[in-house]
Scaffold this motif. Sequence first.
Motif, short mmCIF file in Angstrom:
data_model
loop_
_atom_site.label_atom_id
_atom_site.label_comp_id
_atom_site.label_asym_id
_atom_site.label_seq_id
_atom_site.Cartn_x
_atom_site.Cartn_y
_atom_site.Cartn_z
N VAL A 156 -5.76 -31.78 12.28
CA VAL A 156 -6.67 -30.87 11.86
C VAL A 156 -7.35 -31.01 10.72
O VAL A 156 -6.71 -32.02 9.75
N LEU B 122 -6.78 -22.56 6.67
CA LEU B 122 -7.58 -22.79 7.92
C LEU B 122 -7.34 -24.31 8.53
O LEU B 122 -7.65 -25.16 7.72
N ARG C 126 -8.85 -26.58 10.97
CA ARG C 126 -9.95 -26.59 11.95
C ARG C 126 -9.87 -27.88 13.01
O ARG C 126 -9.28 -28.97 12.62
N ARG C 127 -10.27 -27.61 14.11
CA ARG C 127 -10.48 -28.76 15.28
C ARG C 127 -8.92 -29.17 15.67
O ARG C 127 -8.65 -30.29 15.95
N TYR C 128 -8.34 -28.11 15.89
CA TYR C 128 -6.73 -28.50 16.48
C TYR C 128 -7.01 -29.02 17.77
O TYR C 128 -7.65 -28.67 18.61
N ALA D 188 -7.02 -19.97 18.79
CA ALA D 188 -6.43 -20.02 17.54
C ALA D 188 -4.92 -19.57 17.61
O ALA D 188 -4.61 -18.73 18.44
N VAL E 166 -6.98 -23.57 14.33
CA VAL E 166 -8.33 -23.24 15.29
C VAL E 166 -8.59 -24.21 16.29
O VAL E 166 -9.08 -25.29 15.63
N ASP F 35 -15.02 -23.91 17.12
CA ASP F 35 -15.77 -24.40 16.13
C ASP F 35 -16.26 -23.21 15.10
O ASP F 35 -16.05 -22.25 15.14
N ASP F 36 -16.95 -23.78 13.99
CA ASP F 36 -16.84 -22.54 12.79
C ASP F 36 -18.12 -21.62 13.34
O ASP F 36 -17.79 -20.55 13.06
N LEU G 215 -16.10 -19.14 15.65
CA LEU G 215 -15.34 -18.54 14.68
C LEU G 215 -16.10 -17.29 14.06
O LEU G 215 -15.55 -16.24 13.86
#
Length: 152
Positions: free
Chosen positions: A39, A50, A52-54, A63, A72, A75-76, A79
């Motif tokens: 991430v 946060l 991101r991009r798990y 998430a 998460v 994508d943003d 979200l």
Amino acid sequence: MIIWSQEAGVRRQHRVRQVVNWLNLSTPIGLLIGVIGRVRFGRGPDGLILGRRYRLPIPPAPAFTVGNVVLVRIDDTALARRPALLAHEARHATQYAWFLGPVMLVLYALTSLWSWLLTGDPASRNPFERHAGLADGGYTERPVRRWRRLRR
């Protein structure tokens, strides 16, 4: 990587949650899972971290939270369209502080199994998910299954 949030808007209760989740080792475990899931770490609301991009396939949720780390998959933009999701995950971060960090993982797994046995869904009767808000987490409550009696 952000381990401790020094941002000005973090309320005292969230700062306490940060410290407790660090000391009970749930946040370090969350950071390790994030590193394994490749991430990008950044600041989240209320002192959360946060990830991101798990990328790992499990769990399949958009998430999930371990300690103060919210991992998460979406994508943003997605979200941002779901602000209740982060509120839901923040409630899980607080649960980690209350339920002794890594012990929460075991309790969560057991209550997910119980919920699945009752409803066919790991969230519907899971008290951790219900307290965090099923709808906020994107879950639909399923009814308890009707058990058929075995005929002799």
